[in-house]
Scaffold this active site. Structure first.
Site, PDB file in Angstrom:
ATOM      1  N   HIS A 361      49.780  21.509  66.391  1.00 41.45           N
ATOM      2  CA  HIS A 361      49.619  22.512  67.232  1.00 41.45           C
ATOM      3  C   HIS A 361      48.081  23.416  67.097  1.00 41.45           C
ATOM      4  CE1 HIS A 361      53.582  23.231  68.738  1.00 41.45           C
ATOM      5  NE2 HIS A 361      54.049  22.659  67.810  1.00 41.45           N
ATOM      6  N   LYS A 552      47.473  37.884  73.645  1.00 39.18           N
ATOM      7  CA  LYS A 552      47.614  36.548  72.436  1.00 39.18           C
ATOM      8  C   LYS A 552      47.383  37.440  71.187  1.00 39.18           C
ATOM      9  CE  LYS A 552      44.524  34.835  75.346  1.00 39.18           C
ATOM     10  NZ  LYS A 552      45.091  33.499  75.287  1.00 39.18           N
ATOM     11  N   ARG A 553      47.690  36.434  70.187  1.00 39.60           N
ATOM     12  CA  ARG A 553      47.300  37.077  68.921  1.00 39.60           C
ATOM     13  C   ARG A 553      45.858  37.300  68.883  1.00 39.60           C
ATOM     14  NH1 ARG A 553      51.364  37.038  64.614  1.00 39.60           N
ATOM     15  NH2 ARG A 553      49.528  36.876  63.361  1.00 39.60           N
ATOM     16  N   LYS A 558      39.906  32.911  69.633  1.00 35.87           N
ATOM     17  CA  LYS A 558      40.491  33.423  70.900  1.00 35.87           C
ATOM     18  C   LYS A 558      39.333  34.119  71.616  1.00 35.87           C
ATOM     19  CE  LYS A 558      45.316  33.105  69.619  1.00 35.87           C
ATOM     20  NZ  LYS A 558      46.034  31.785  70.660  1.00 35.87           N
ATOM     21  N   THR A 662      49.977  29.056  76.231  1.00 32.83           N
ATOM     22  CA  THR A 662      51.124  28.850  77.091  1.00 32.83           C
ATOM     23  C   THR A 662      51.052  30.085  77.978  1.00 32.83           C
ATOM     24  OG1 THR A 662      52.236  29.550  75.271  1.00 32.83           O
ATOM     25  CG2 THR A 662      52.552  27.198  75.855  1.00 32.83           C
ATOM     26  N   LYS A 666      52.160  30.796  81.982  1.00 34.92           N
ATOM     27  CA  LYS A 666      52.820  31.946  82.484  1.00 34.92           C
ATOM     28  C   LYS A 666      52.339  32.873  83.537  1.00 34.92           C
ATOM     29  CE  LYS A 666      55.016  31.809  77.989  1.00 34.92           C
ATOM     30  NZ  LYS A 666      54.783  32.372  76.516  1.00 34.92           N
TER      31      LYS A 666
END
Ligand code: CJB
Length: 818
Positions: A361, A552-553, A558, A662, A666
């Site tokens: 992942h 998100k985290r 990110k 993901t 969504k």
């Protein structure tokens, strides 16, 4: 005529109300008059569970008696979200529940709100596992989710006065939990420590301690499949009553220590996401759940057999290793086969490699777990021997495939030297049949970079399965208004089990009336979210502004920092009068993120976001034009509320760093437009929805690599772009820290000297695309048309499709026969 195929139980509202009354009386011992919403929640949940019981038992029987291979999804995390609504949907009892609860004198929302979310995961990986077991059940594929029932899930986040993240314990089992069934009679013993001795030509493990693994079973009901699978989460209990000798010496605390130590194993979920800490307790957790699960599978599939023929084991169950966390299962199955059942090495290896598959992942090398051999030797001495043997066999095998000595050295499962390390990802590739990444780009980069040596020699093992999300939870439950509109548009609700049917909405994107209805749904969702945010957080949100979310985290890769820098630049533009009032598109920016407790830069970024929010929201100069909110404790529940209300979502990781994502799926499925880089699953989303319906910006993977190779100097970007410079200077000069210039100095220093994820280099193109975004948002019909095209073309991102890909490419099994 609209075709409705959703499951619907034949029982009436009155009958369901009676069942709730009965549970209240005979299980909980309260009258309806005495009952609280929490009581009704427990009673209704217990009643739903009873409705699912026959299907659950039949699914288990068919699985054991039939010839369909089952899937064992081994995962240290299952981020399930709330259960009641999902169970009601699948049992076909939603309407009866809503009405029965009202008849009993309760507001159904209060009852649903009484459920406490089990937060047994960190982020995407854990939520993916939850989507996958939902899809497995919905496709009728026999499966177990195997994991740990942590007593404390991911910490509960709050913010202090300074805007810093505070981690509070999340004791989610504080109240009655009606879903998990503790099955003491199906416990397994898990051993630790001790030594290995030669006895009669065999290696025999003499463990020092053992722990009792007790399964807690959760039903996993399928949607419209009539099947109910099992999520089996292990909890650790002690065998030792207590040590009588020590107790007699009046040392009570030491006497109960073995109990405390044993039960600690399942006490807490490690809050690190993508950056494993290599802690002893974590390895204990991994071995604990994997060993119990392997023994459990043997018990289930060979009932009552002392000498089962385990050469058939890979025909009974295939184990999917969700990242490296359960990889210790490979030496464990070898040990079980050789030591407990007497198989020779080659037979055991053949069974093992046919049983396991591995999903990676990540692309961050530091996220691939590596365990010190010494630690493994201390906790699992026999396993360490087996790992060394696997390493030797493996090196021999590859020596037959390549003469490249350096390559062979690089591929060692156990490194050499004073402090040898076991590379769990390499062990997983060697010991399983298939390896997959989670989006096309990710799988390609795994082959080209992260696991290149392995893919060169074992190319046939490598494949891709792009992630997906369950439309039941993330459209039907989260967004009932959109669900109804989709059903109306398509004339059927079958899309819930065949999401590609959403394609049928595409022509409706040319129908202005339909697009307007679609826009109304979004607006109504924004109003609902604004109300929710007011109730839960005290925020004042204006649903007539653009809702722009980044959830998100918190991770440097990110790039929440890119978003916050652009936001500060916008704030400065408005404040300095660089933009006329007409030029400003009013926006509400919403962040949701937890940081690992020890991740300094991520925590500082959280503090910065909170302080930017404080300053911006209190500045009369930008009133009505820009607002920033950071609801604390982002979790599945908040995601279900926020995603349907979002206009624009942010997927802005540095290209080549986000394995898939993901959240992006969504959002697209709920009619948000995405601003994103060519990273992870963004690439595939953009391909499907069309480049003109996706806001692309930033460097590509190749450009990133080139810039690294050339030597990246972030300061040059700071000097060259006055808006960027001003944003960073505002942070440095204390604008967001009450004049204190030190508070955020480490962030600034990092941006100007290192900026490993190239936030500064992408700033220009990111802010440029924002102008396109705002231009489009000014023509609402065109915006919503594009959003609808996103929905119509995102059916591919159903986790049902992901599971079908796993079935075809990796697991080679299918639904149970009826
Ligand atoms: N991921 O959530 C985690 N935790 C990890 O330790 C490593 C990866 C995420 O997994 C998701 C599911 O595959 C991906 O969508 C996401 O990109 C990745 O960061």
């Amino acid at each position: 005529m609209t075709e409705i195929t959703a499951p619907k139980s034949p029982i009436t509202t009155a009958e369901f109300a009676d069942e709730i009354r009965e549970q209240l009386k005979y299980t909980q011992g309260v009258t309806v008059e005495q009952a609280t919403p929490a009581d009704v929640y427990v009673a209704a949940s217990t009643a739903v569970r009873r409705h699912l019981m026959d299907s659950w038992m039949k699914t288990q029987q068919d699985m054991v008696n039939g010839n369909t291979k089952a899937v064992g999804y081994l995962s240290a995390e299952f981020l399930m979200g709330k259960q009641l609504r999902n169970a009601l949907l699948n049992a076909g009892l939603t309407e009866q529940f809503d009405e029965a609860v009202e008849q009993l004198g309760f507001d159904y929302q209060d009852v649903v709100d009484a459920e406490y979310e089990p937060a047994l995961g960190n982020g995407g990986l854990g939520r993916l596992a939850a989507c996958f077991i939902d899809s497995l059940a919905s496709l009728g594929v026999p499966a177990f989710g195997y994991g740990i029932q942590y007593q404390y899930g991911i910490f509960k986040q709050s913010f202090n006065e300074q805007g810093q993240q505070i981690e509070n314990p999340e004791y989610w089992l504080a109240n009655e939990e009606p879903w998990g069934h503790v099955d003491y009679n199906r416990s397994q013993r898990v051993d630790f420590g001790g030594y290995v001795a030669d006895e009669d030509g065999k290696r025999v493990w003499h463990p020092a301690t053992c722990v009792r693994a007790v399964p807690v079973d959760y039903m996993v009901p399928g949607y419209a499949s009539g099947r109910v699978n099992t999520l089996r989460l292990w909890t650790a209990k002690s065998y030792d009553e207590f040590d009588l000798l020590t107790f007699n010496r009046s040392d009570y605390l030491n006497a109960v220590r073995p109990q405390v130590d044993a039960e600690n194993i399942s006490k807490i979920l490690y809050p690190e996401d993508s950056t494993p800490q290599g802690k002893r307790l974590r390895l204990q957790q991994q071995y604990f759940f994997v060993s119990a699960s392997i023994h459990d599978a043997i018990r289930v599939f060979y009932p009552g057999q002392d000498k089962p023929d385990l050469t058939t084991f890979p025909d009974k169950i295939t184990f999917q290793l969700n990242d490296t966390h359960p990889v210790i299962g490979i030496p464990e199955l070898m040990r079980v086969l050789i030591d407990e059942y007497g198989y020779d090495w080659d037979t055991a290896w053949d069974i093992t490699t046919r049983t396991f598959n591995y999903t990676c992942h990540t692309l961050l090398p530091e996220a691939l777990e590596v365990w010190p051999a010494n630690l493994i030797g201390e906790l699992l001495p026999r396993h360490l021997e087996i790992i060394y043997q696997i390493n030797d066999h493996f090196l021999n095998e590859i020596a037959g495939k390549t003469r490249d000595k350096a390559k062979i050295e690089r591929m060692r499962i156990v490194t050499e030297g004073d402090d040898p390390q076991v590379r769990m990802a390499y062990l997983a590739v060697a010991g399983g049949s298939h390896v997959n990444g989670v989006a096309e780009l990710h799988s390609q980069l795994l082959k080209d970079i992260t696991l290149k040596d392995f893919s060169d020699l074992y190319g046939e093992k490598f494949t891709n399965v792009t992630n997906g999300v369950t439309p039941r939870r993330f459209i039907k439950l989260a967004n009932p208004r959109l669900s109804d509109l989709i059903t109306e548009g398509l004339g059927t609700d079958k899309w819930l089990s065949d999401l590609e049917l959403l394609k049928g909405l595409e022509p409706l994107a040319q129908d202005d009336e339909f697009v307007k209805k679609f826009a109304e749904v979004k607006h109504a969702n924004k109003v609902s979210f604004a109300n929710y945010a007011k109730r839960q957080y005290g925020f004042d949100m204006n649903p007539d502004t653009m809702f722009n979310s980044m959830i998100k985290r918190l991770h440097e890769y990110k790039r929440q920092s890119l978003k916050i820098l652009a936001l500060i630049a916008r704030y400065a533009d408005i404040k300095n009068g660089n933009m006329s009032a007409d030029d400003v598109m009013p926006r509400t920016v919403i962040f949701g993120a937890k940081s690992a407790p020890g991740y300094y830069m991520a925590k500082l970024t959280i503090q910065l976001i909170n302080n930017v929010a404080r300053v911006v929201n209190n500045d009369p100069d930008v009133k009505g034009k820009l607002n920033v909110f950071f609801p604390w404790n982002y979790n599945v529940r908040l995601a279900q509320h926020l995603i349907p209300a979002t206009d624009l979502d942010e997927q802005i990781s540095q290209a080549g760093k986000e394995a898939s994502g993901t959240g992006n799926m969504k959002f697209a499925l709920n009619g948000a437009l995405t601003v994103g880089t060519l990273d992870g699953a963004n690439v595939e989303i953009r391909e499907r929805v069309g480049a003109e319906n996706f806001f692309l910006f930033g460097m590509t993977v190749d450009e990133v690599e080139e810039l690294y190779a050339k030597g990246y100097g972030p300061a040059a970007y700071y000097e060259a772009n006055p808006r960027l410079k001003q944003a960073i200077d505002m942070i440095s000069n204390g604008t967001f820290s009450n004049g204190d210039r030190n508070t955020f100095a480490p962030l600034v220093a990092d941006w100007l000297t290192k900026d490993y994820f190239m936030t500064l280099a992408d700033f220009d193109s990111y802010t440029a695309i924002q102008s396109d975004i705002e231009a489009l948002y000014r023509t609402p019909l065109e915006w919503h048309r594009k959003a609808l095209i996103n929905v119509a073309n995102s059916g591919y991102f159903s986790s049902d499709r992901s599971i079908e890909d796993y079935l075809e490419r990796i697991w080679h099994t299918g639904p149970l026969a009826d």
